[in-house]
Design an enzyme around this catalytic site. Structure first.
Site, mmCIF file in Angstrom:
data_model
loop_
_atom_site.group_PDB
_atom_site.id
_atom_site.type_symbol
_atom_site.label_atom_id
_atom_site.label_comp_id
_atom_site.label_asym_id
_atom_site.label_seq_id
_atom_site.Cartn_x
_atom_site.Cartn_y
_atom_site.Cartn_z
ATOM 1 N N VAL A 239 -0.809 -12.500 6.905
ATOM 2 C CA VAL A 239 -1.838 -12.487 7.941
ATOM 3 C C VAL A 239 -3.174 -12.042 7.337
ATOM 4 O O VAL A 239 -3.221 -11.142 6.515
ATOM 5 C CB VAL A 239 -1.438 -11.494 9.055
ATOM 6 C CG1 VAL A 239 -2.502 -11.435 10.133
ATOM 7 C CG2 VAL A 239 -0.100 -11.910 9.657
ATOM 8 N N GLU B 217 -6.167 -10.084 8.375
ATOM 9 C CA GLU B 217 -6.556 -9.218 9.501
ATOM 10 C C GLU B 217 -7.956 -9.521 10.007
ATOM 11 O O GLU B 217 -8.315 -9.178 11.124
ATOM 12 C CB GLU B 217 -6.555 -7.740 9.098
ATOM 13 C CG GLU B 217 -5.366 -7.255 8.336
ATOM 14 C CD GLU B 217 -5.786 -6.648 7.000
ATOM 15 O OE1 GLU B 217 -6.328 -5.530 7.013
ATOM 16 O OE2 GLU B 217 -5.572 -7.304 5.955
ATOM 17 N N LYS C 74 -15.207 -4.327 7.942
ATOM 18 C CA LYS C 74 -15.640 -4.991 6.703
ATOM 19 C C LYS C 74 -14.933 -6.333 6.506
ATOM 20 O O LYS C 74 -15.456 -7.216 5.826
ATOM 21 C CB LYS C 74 -15.422 -4.082 5.479
ATOM 22 C CG LYS C 74 -13.956 -3.790 5.200
ATOM 23 C CD LYS C 74 -13.508 -4.343 3.871
ATOM 24 C CE LYS C 74 -12.007 -4.528 3.835
ATOM 25 N NZ LYS C 74 -11.188 -3.343 4.007
ATOM 26 N N LYS D 249 -4.339 0.430 7.962
ATOM 27 C CA LYS D 249 -5.696 -0.027 8.269
ATOM 28 C C LYS D 249 -5.714 -0.952 9.473
ATOM 29 O O LYS D 249 -4.712 -1.509 9.854
ATOM 30 C CB LYS D 249 -6.258 -0.788 7.068
ATOM 31 C CG LYS D 249 -6.583 0.118 5.899
ATOM 32 C CD LYS D 249 -6.640 -0.652 4.598
ATOM 33 C CE LYS D 249 -6.776 0.327 3.434
ATOM 34 N NZ LYS D 249 -6.600 -0.301 2.138
ATOM 35 N N GLY E 46 -10.631 3.565 2.068
ATOM 36 C CA GLY E 46 -11.725 3.330 1.137
ATOM 37 C C GLY E 46 -11.401 2.155 0.239
ATOM 38 O O GLY E 46 -10.401 1.470 0.441
ATOM 39 N N SER F 176 -9.696 0.466 -2.119
ATOM 40 C CA SER F 176 -8.469 0.787 -2.854
ATOM 41 C C SER F 176 -7.466 -0.349 -2.762
ATOM 42 O O SER F 176 -6.563 -0.324 -1.940
ATOM 43 C CB SER F 176 -7.861 2.074 -2.283
ATOM 44 O OG SER F 176 -7.869 2.042 -0.859
ATOM 45 N N SER G 9 -8.357 -10.869 -2.137
ATOM 46 C CA SER G 9 -8.550 -10.572 -0.718
ATOM 47 C C SER G 9 -8.199 -11.780 0.143
ATOM 48 O O SER G 9 -8.753 -12.862 -0.021
ATOM 49 C CB SER G 9 -10.002 -10.169 -0.460
ATOM 50 O OG SER G 9 -10.319 -10.346 0.911
ATOM 51 N N ARG G 10 -7.283 -11.568 1.074
ATOM 52 C CA ARG G 10 -6.877 -12.666 1.947
ATOM 53 C C ARG G 10 -8.016 -13.115 2.858
ATOM 54 O O ARG G 10 -8.158 -14.296 3.150
ATOM 55 C CB ARG G 10 -5.698 -12.228 2.831
ATOM 56 C CG ARG G 10 -4.408 -12.085 2.069
ATOM 57 C CD ARG G 10 -3.246 -11.950 3.021
ATOM 58 N NE ARG G 10 -3.326 -10.719 3.809
ATOM 59 C CZ ARG G 10 -2.871 -9.549 3.396
ATOM 60 N NH1 ARG G 10 -2.327 -9.433 2.214
ATOM 61 N NH2 ARG G 10 -2.958 -8.487 4.166
ATOM 62 N N TRP H 238 0.824 -1.207 0.000
ATOM 63 C CA TRP H 238 0.000 0.000 0.000
ATOM 64 C C TRP H 238 0.861 1.262 0.000
ATOM 65 O O TRP H 238 0.621 2.188 -0.767
ATOM 66 C CB TRP H 238 -0.970 -0.045 1.181
ATOM 67 C CG TRP H 238 -2.020 1.030 1.240
ATOM 68 C CD1 TRP H 238 -2.477 1.619 2.376
ATOM 69 C CD2 TRP H 238 -2.760 1.617 0.154
ATOM 70 N NE1 TRP H 238 -3.442 2.549 2.072
ATOM 71 C CE2 TRP H 238 -3.637 2.571 0.714
ATOM 72 C CE3 TRP H 238 -2.748 1.456 -1.231
ATOM 73 C CZ2 TRP H 238 -4.492 3.352 -0.057
ATOM 74 C CZ3 TRP H 238 -3.601 2.230 -2.012
ATOM 75 C CH2 TRP H 238 -4.457 3.157 -1.419
ATOM 76 N N THR I 212 -13.712 -5.509 -1.598
ATOM 77 C CA THR I 212 -13.032 -6.644 -0.962
ATOM 78 C C THR I 212 -13.681 -7.957 -1.376
ATOM 79 O O THR I 212 -12.991 -8.929 -1.694
ATOM 80 C CB THR I 212 -13.089 -6.487 0.570
ATOM 81 O OG1 THR I 212 -12.490 -5.248 0.910
ATOM 82 C CG2 THR I 212 -12.337 -7.609 1.263
#
Lengths: 331, 331
Positions: free
Chosen positions: B276, B278, B188, B106, B133, B135, B251-252, B12, B245
């Site tokens: 990881v 999150e 989220k 984040k 947001g 992104s 997306s993990r 990021w 997402t």
């Protein structure tokens, strides 16, 4: 267990009939066309609109309207939007009396922009219950987990329908915001078209998230201006139906948008669909309603221009991305 | 054009540096690890976290914190959440003075459930601007259309950051709801985990729409109880980030959920990820925060039970579908 008439044997009417019969209701599935009705009864399956789902024994197919509605505790309207008013009139003329009317037909009437409950109200004064939400017919028939809304200005009727149709894989929430539920589940097709365009142009997941968010914001603005409650658009009739439609490769509106986004001409893309994509007339209705209500709908407006071949997809994206920066919530 | 420090050279931070350099800002990208910093400067590309995007000439890589932050008009924090407080302290200790602090990191701090701006406030009293947001880093680096929020209790600072980072493919909206923006974009991940489980179990698009709607409703409830504004969750930090997402195969959190939904044991699924997810600690934080605030979060609670191997995916779905029917909005 109740006797329930389902009027209209397209994919959605048939799926609802299958679902209701599984709940042990006595279901009368009415087809307007006697030949099609006889064929459905003979095959015990709707091979055209919902192949693969044999009818449970509790479904009886009928093609005489009075026989289907006679003595029904609830009458579910699942006819095409253009036929809704006439079907209700005919049933009333035939002596249909008691029973709760359930509107499962979606969309806006093209020529007048009226919601289905407005069309209904013009021919009958009893408040109907609107059954809508994120519910692809084939998944309901397959008993996959589904949640919908039963909305009526008469909360008792909404609760009665909730009792009738709620099942282990079919979760029903009640609402009194008929305007919001009808507008959310119709206008989402405008955003589904736009989402398809984003997918066809391969703009990515960031653009998709932005499009759905800003699209939801503008259909909410229009809905609120027309008397809907803001919260409804955050619920199953807004976010929910939008996400389901945009997640489904089967959505005609999303697919049409995708073809346009890939650069196929609009006329060619529409001709490539075998069925009507309601998003096209709904976009025109949305733009007309927005102009009348003085509401800004930049995404719907760009989709309208694309459909009318006034601009190319890239110009539409550029126009949306180059609006002046501002605060979220301002417009 | 301004001088901007970007602290943290993960995917990021690197993507933001590339974006800012394309806007002709003078960017100083700081890596905590001198060896990695030297390697980034030599290769002019982040081959580990953001391969394929060569650095524009206006990026200078640094590994001495004071050199990176000295004279910077804005300092963008993109370090891991666990390192945020210490990094700010170290920069302040090194004499960093003027400049607007931008939090691009984040998540919630695992042990304390604190938001990043709360962690920041414990070491510095100037109001930061949160940049968040829908992104995905790789899409920002590829200049695909992206919209984000610049949120601060100080509207002037938010507007200043909007001016600095807004670009042709990077649309920035301002907000003053820091709590909502941070909670929406963190919580989220709980819903993304749940959406992955629904995908892994192949429950269908109806279930996906319902899950996202009800998931959004419960993170909104928690957010509002903690001081956020409801509207924020309808915007880019809620619906938008959730849709992005859940649309992304990258997306993990969604992928972890999918593995669990397919029947892979939780420990095995987590071990299968190289980074990881999150969503796992965030789910535990959400359940703790909800209990303290007296808010019901049935989806987060079922995800927590799944992660703790107290139940199987099918039981979780059954528990959610068998809650008593009610009105939408009641809970």
């Amino acid at each position: 267990m109740a006797r329930i008439a389902v009027l209209g044997a397209g994919s959605w009417g048939t799926a609802l009939a299958v679902h209701l019969a599984r709940l042990d209701h006595e279901v009368r599935l009415w087809s307007r066309d006697p030949d099609r009705g006889r064929d459905l009864e003979a095959k015990r399956e709707n091979r055209i609109y919902l192949p693969g789902f044999g009818f449970p024994p509790r479904i009886r197919v009928m093609w005489e309207l009075e026989r289907a509605t006679g003595g029904a505790e609830a009458i579910v309207l699942a006819v095409p939007s253009l036929a809704l008013g006439a079907t209700v009139e005919k049933a009333l003329g035939g002596g249909t009396e008691g029973g709760t009317w359930v509107i499962a037909t979606k969309g806006l009437e093209e020529s007048t922009n009226r919601r289905m409950s407005e069309v209904f109200a013009a021919v009958h004064d009893r408040p109907p219950v609107v059954l809508a939400g994120p519910s692809l017919a084939v998944e309901v028939a397959a008993a996959r987990p589904t949640t919908v809304l039963a909305a009526s200005v008469d909360a008792h009727r909404a609760a009665a329908v909730q009792q009738l149709v709620h099942g282990p894989a079919f979760r029903v929430y009640t609402s009194t915001d008929v305007v919001g539920v009808e507008l959310g589940t119709s206008l989402k097709n405008v955003v589904a078209l736009a989402a398809g365009i984003v997918d066809g142009m391969e703009l990515g997941a960031n653009a998709r998230g932005a499009l759905l968010t800003r699209g939801l914001a503008e259909i909410t603005r229009l809905g609120v201006a027309l008397g809907a409650r803001r919260e409804t658009f955050q619920g199953l009739a807004g976010v929910g139906d939008l996400v389901t439609t945009c997640s489904s490769p089967l959505s005609r509106n999303r697919s049409l948008g995708e073809a346009i986004g890939r650069g196929l001409g609009v006329r060619q893309a529409i001709a490539g669909l075998r069925q009507v994509a309601e998003g096209v007339p709904t976009t025109r209705s949305a733009v007309r309603l927005a102009a009348r209500a003085g509401v800004e709908m930049p995404i719907a407006e760009q989709v309208r221009r694309l459909l009318d071949e006034e601009i190319e997809p890239l110009e539409a994206v550029r126009a949306l991305m180059s609006r002046p920066p501002r605060g979220e919530g301002e417009e």
